[in-house]
Scaffold this motif. Sequence first.
Motif, PDB file in Angstrom:
ATOM      1  N   VAL A 175      47.361  35.361  31.736  1.00 55.19           N
ATOM      2  CA  VAL A 175      45.906  35.512  31.665  1.00 55.19           C
ATOM      3  C   VAL A 175      45.224  34.611  32.691  1.00 55.19           C
ATOM      4  CG1 VAL A 175      45.807  36.297  29.275  1.00 55.19           C
ATOM      5  CG2 VAL A 175      45.868  33.848  29.740  1.00 55.19           C
ATOM      6  N   PRO A 176      43.959  34.912  33.020  1.00 53.30           N
ATOM      7  CA  PRO A 176      43.211  34.133  34.000  1.00 53.30           C
ATOM      8  C   PRO A 176      43.124  32.655  33.633  1.00 53.30           C
ATOM      9  CG  PRO A 176      42.058  36.178  33.488  1.00 53.30           C
ATOM     10  CD  PRO A 176      43.180  36.045  32.502  1.00 53.30           C
ATOM     11  N   PRO A 177      43.141  31.777  34.658  1.00 59.79           N
ATOM     12  CA  PRO A 177      43.159  32.063  36.102  1.00 59.79           C
ATOM     13  C   PRO A 177      44.546  32.010  36.723  1.00 59.79           C
ATOM     14  CG  PRO A 177      42.580  29.773  35.760  1.00 59.79           C
ATOM     15  CD  PRO A 177      42.819  30.357  34.384  1.00 59.79           C
ATOM     16  N   THR A 178      45.578  32.411  36.002  1.00 58.87           N
ATOM     17  CA  THR A 178      46.951  32.417  36.515  1.00 58.87           C
ATOM     18  C   THR A 178      47.056  33.238  37.797  1.00 58.87           C
ATOM     19  OG1 THR A 178      47.913  32.120  34.326  1.00 58.87           O
ATOM     20  CG2 THR A 178      49.317  33.141  35.992  1.00 58.87           C
ATOM     21  N   ARG A 179      47.777  32.700  38.779  1.00 57.24           N
ATOM     22  CA  ARG A 179      48.050  33.409  40.023  1.00 57.24           C
ATOM     23  C   ARG A 179      49.492  33.899  40.020  1.00 57.24           C
ATOM     24  NH1 ARG A 179      44.152  33.114  43.637  1.00 57.24           N
ATOM     25  NH2 ARG A 179      45.531  33.964  45.230  1.00 57.24           N
ATOM     26  N   VAL A 180      49.714  35.070  40.588  1.00 63.28           N
ATOM     27  CA  VAL A 180      51.055  35.645  40.686  1.00 63.28           C
ATOM     28  C   VAL A 180      51.457  35.655  42.152  1.00 63.28           C
ATOM     29  CG1 VAL A 180      52.537  37.597  40.112  1.00 63.28           C
ATOM     30  CG2 VAL A 180      50.545  37.090  38.686  1.00 63.28           C
ATOM     31  N   GLY A 181      52.131  34.602  42.590  1.00 63.97           N
ATOM     32  CA  GLY A 181      52.538  34.481  43.982  1.00 63.97           C
ATOM     33  C   GLY A 181      51.370  34.641  44.929  1.00 63.97           C
ATOM     34  N   THR A 182      51.602  35.393  45.996  1.00 62.54           N
ATOM     35  CA  THR A 182      50.547  35.650  46.984  1.00 62.54           C
ATOM     36  C   THR A 182      49.738  36.894  46.633  1.00 62.54           C
ATOM     37  OG1 THR A 182      52.109  36.912  48.350  1.00 62.54           O
ATOM     38  CG2 THR A 182      51.877  34.554  48.841  1.00 62.54           C
ATOM     39  N   ARG A 183      50.040  37.514  45.497  1.00 61.84           N
ATOM     40  CA  ARG A 183      49.356  38.768  45.145  1.00 61.84           C
ATOM     41  C   ARG A 183      47.942  38.539  44.651  1.00 61.84           C
ATOM     42  NH1 ARG A 183      54.332  40.537  41.307  1.00 61.84           N
ATOM     43  NH2 ARG A 183      55.958  39.805  42.729  1.00 61.84           N
ATOM     44  N   GLY A 184      47.658  37.343  44.159  1.00 63.93           N
ATOM     45  CA  GLY A 184      46.325  37.044  43.665  1.00 63.93           C
ATOM     46  C   GLY A 184      46.351  36.602  42.222  1.00 63.93           C
ATOM     47  N   ALA A 185      45.161  36.485  41.644  1.00 58.95           N
ATOM     48  CA  ALA A 185      45.029  35.969  40.284  1.00 58.95           C
ATOM     49  C   ALA A 185      44.768  37.086  39.288  1.00 58.95           C
ATOM     50  CB  ALA A 185      43.891  34.955  40.218  1.00 58.95           C
ATOM     51  N   VAL A 186      45.194  36.852  38.062  1.00 54.92           N
ATOM     52  CA  VAL A 186      44.824  37.733  36.963  1.00 54.92           C
ATOM     53  C   VAL A 186      43.323  37.566  36.718  1.00 54.92           C
ATOM     54  CG1 VAL A 186      45.274  38.356  34.554  1.00 54.92           C
ATOM     55  CG2 VAL A 186      47.111  37.346  35.949  1.00 54.92           C
ATOM     56  N   GLN A 187      42.634  38.676  36.459  1.00 53.39           N
ATOM     57  CA  GLN A 187      41.187  38.661  36.248  1.00 53.39           C
ATOM     58  C   GLN A 187      40.861  39.250  34.870  1.00 53.39           C
ATOM     59  OE1 GLN A 187      39.127  37.540  38.680  1.00 53.39           O
ATOM     60  NE2 GLN A 187      40.597  37.406  40.370  1.00 53.39           N
ATOM     61  N   TRP A 188      39.681  38.979  34.383  1.00 54.87           N
ATOM     62  CA  TRP A 188      39.181  39.670  33.198  1.00 54.87           C
ATOM     63  C   TRP A 188      38.308  40.840  33.629  1.00 54.87           C
ATOM     64  CZ3 TRP A 188      41.667  39.086  29.045  1.00 54.87           C
ATOM     65  CH2 TRP A 188      42.128  37.837  28.603  1.00 54.87           C
ATOM     66  N   ALA A 189      38.681  42.052  33.258  1.00 53.78           N
ATOM     67  CA  ALA A 189      37.792  43.204  33.434  1.00 53.78           C
ATOM     68  C   ALA A 189      36.722  43.171  32.341  1.00 53.78           C
ATOM     69  CB  ALA A 189      38.576  44.507  33.373  1.00 53.78           C
ATOM     70  N   CYS A 190      37.147  42.808  31.122  1.00 49.05           N
ATOM     71  CA  CYS A 190      36.227  42.533  30.013  1.00 49.05           C
ATOM     72  C   CYS A 190      36.652  41.186  29.454  1.00 49.05           C
ATOM     73  CB  CYS A 190      36.323  43.609  28.930  1.00 49.05           C
ATOM     74  SG  CYS A 190      35.853  45.258  29.454  1.00 49.05           S
ATOM     75  N   ARG A 191      35.872  40.162  29.724  1.00 46.77           N
ATOM     76  CA  ARG A 191      36.298  38.815  29.348  1.00 46.77           C
ATOM     77  C   ARG A 191      36.137  38.561  27.858  1.00 46.77           C
ATOM     78  NH1 ARG A 191      33.517  34.851  32.840  1.00 46.77           N
ATOM     79  NH2 ARG A 191      33.544  36.562  34.317  1.00 46.77           N
ATOM     80  N   PRO A 192      36.894  37.615  27.317  1.00 46.61           N
ATOM     81  CA  PRO A 192      36.742  37.268  25.898  1.00 46.61           C
ATOM     82  C   PRO A 192      35.362  36.674  25.627  1.00 46.61           C
ATOM     83  CG  PRO A 192      38.783  36.373  26.820  1.00 46.61           C
ATOM     84  CD  PRO A 192      37.959  36.843  27.970  1.00 46.61           C
ATOM     85  N   THR A 193      34.678  37.206  24.637  1.00 45.30           N
ATOM     86  CA  THR A 193      33.364  36.706  24.237  1.00 45.30           C
ATOM     87  C   THR A 193      33.292  36.736  22.711  1.00 45.30           C
ATOM     88  OG1 THR A 193      32.287  38.871  24.148  1.00 45.30           O
ATOM     89  CG2 THR A 193      32.335  37.773  26.306  1.00 45.30           C
ATOM     90  N   PRO A 194      32.296  36.066  22.117  1.00 44.01           N
ATOM     91  CA  PRO A 194      32.138  36.161  20.663  1.00 44.01           C
ATOM     92  C   PRO A 194      31.964  37.604  20.193  1.00 44.01           C
ATOM     93  CG  PRO A 194      30.857  34.322  21.512  1.00 44.01           C
ATOM     94  CD  PRO A 194      31.366  35.068  22.713  1.00 44.01           C
ATOM     95  N   ALA A 195      31.400  38.453  21.045  1.00 52.36           N
ATOM     96  CA  ALA A 195      31.139  39.840  20.656  1.00 52.36           C
ATOM     97  C   ALA A 195      32.408  40.664  20.511  1.00 52.36           C
ATOM     98  CB  ALA A 195      30.205  40.500  21.662  1.00 52.36           C
ATOM     99  N   ASN A 196      33.483  40.285  21.235  1.00 57.57           N
ATOM    100  CA  ASN A 196      34.713  41.080  21.131  1.00 57.57           C
ATOM    101  C   ASN A 196      35.843  40.303  20.460  1.00 57.57           C
ATOM    102  OD1 ASN A 196      35.787  39.383  23.135  1.00 57.57           O
ATOM    103  ND2 ASN A 196      35.465  40.853  24.781  1.00 57.57           N
TER     104      ASN A 196
END
Length: 217
Positions: A175-196
């Motif tokens: 999960v974010p902000p973990t990076r996977v080598g040179t491919r880039g970082a994991v992102q939240w398309a829908c981030r954790p919030t109190p609503a979800n």
Amino acid sequence: MEETIPGTQAAQIPRQRGTSLLEAAVRYAEERHWDVFPGTWLEAADGTQRCSCGDPACAAPGAHPARADWATQATGSATAVRRMWQRQPAASILLPTGRTFDVIDVPETAGFLALARMERMDLTLGPVALTPDRRMQFFVLPGAAAKVPDLVRRLGWSPSSLDLTALGEGAYVAVPPTRVGTRGAVQWACRPTPANRWLPDAEELIPPLAYACGRDR
């Protein structure tokens, strides 16, 4: 500060800046009550970023378990999480599935198509992660891994015909902000919030996800 990731059509995904791995790991334990454990990390070697596991051909550099007993290492204690990342601040953040959530994993293109469809259906979503390998991961209630194949069959699909998998007990996600080598970082398309905080059941999401995966073949 937030920056919008370019190239997304069905959703605008803000990229978080300035959050350390330690801060993020503690927040997941404190705010979401998720079990967390540290994985491998990236090390600079000969001008490149290599996985701390030492395997030059590592399939997920800096983003896989560092220990065989990772399942027992995972904890929801913010104090223990803080202590683990203080020992290795660069460690990736990994979450075991099959405990407080399962994950439905689909291709990115199918995921965005499904997100647009879910919005029209007014479905309530949980967190959704976007990986550097162009996969989208939908967080759902535990037990999805056992139910998904049958749910897909009921819709008229063969589970093996769709690029759709469910991760449950014995698996994990980065999960974010973990990076996977040179491919880039994991992102939240829908981030954790109190609503979800309350996750959807797989039965609610499988119809639009299966439809999108069928279109994406």
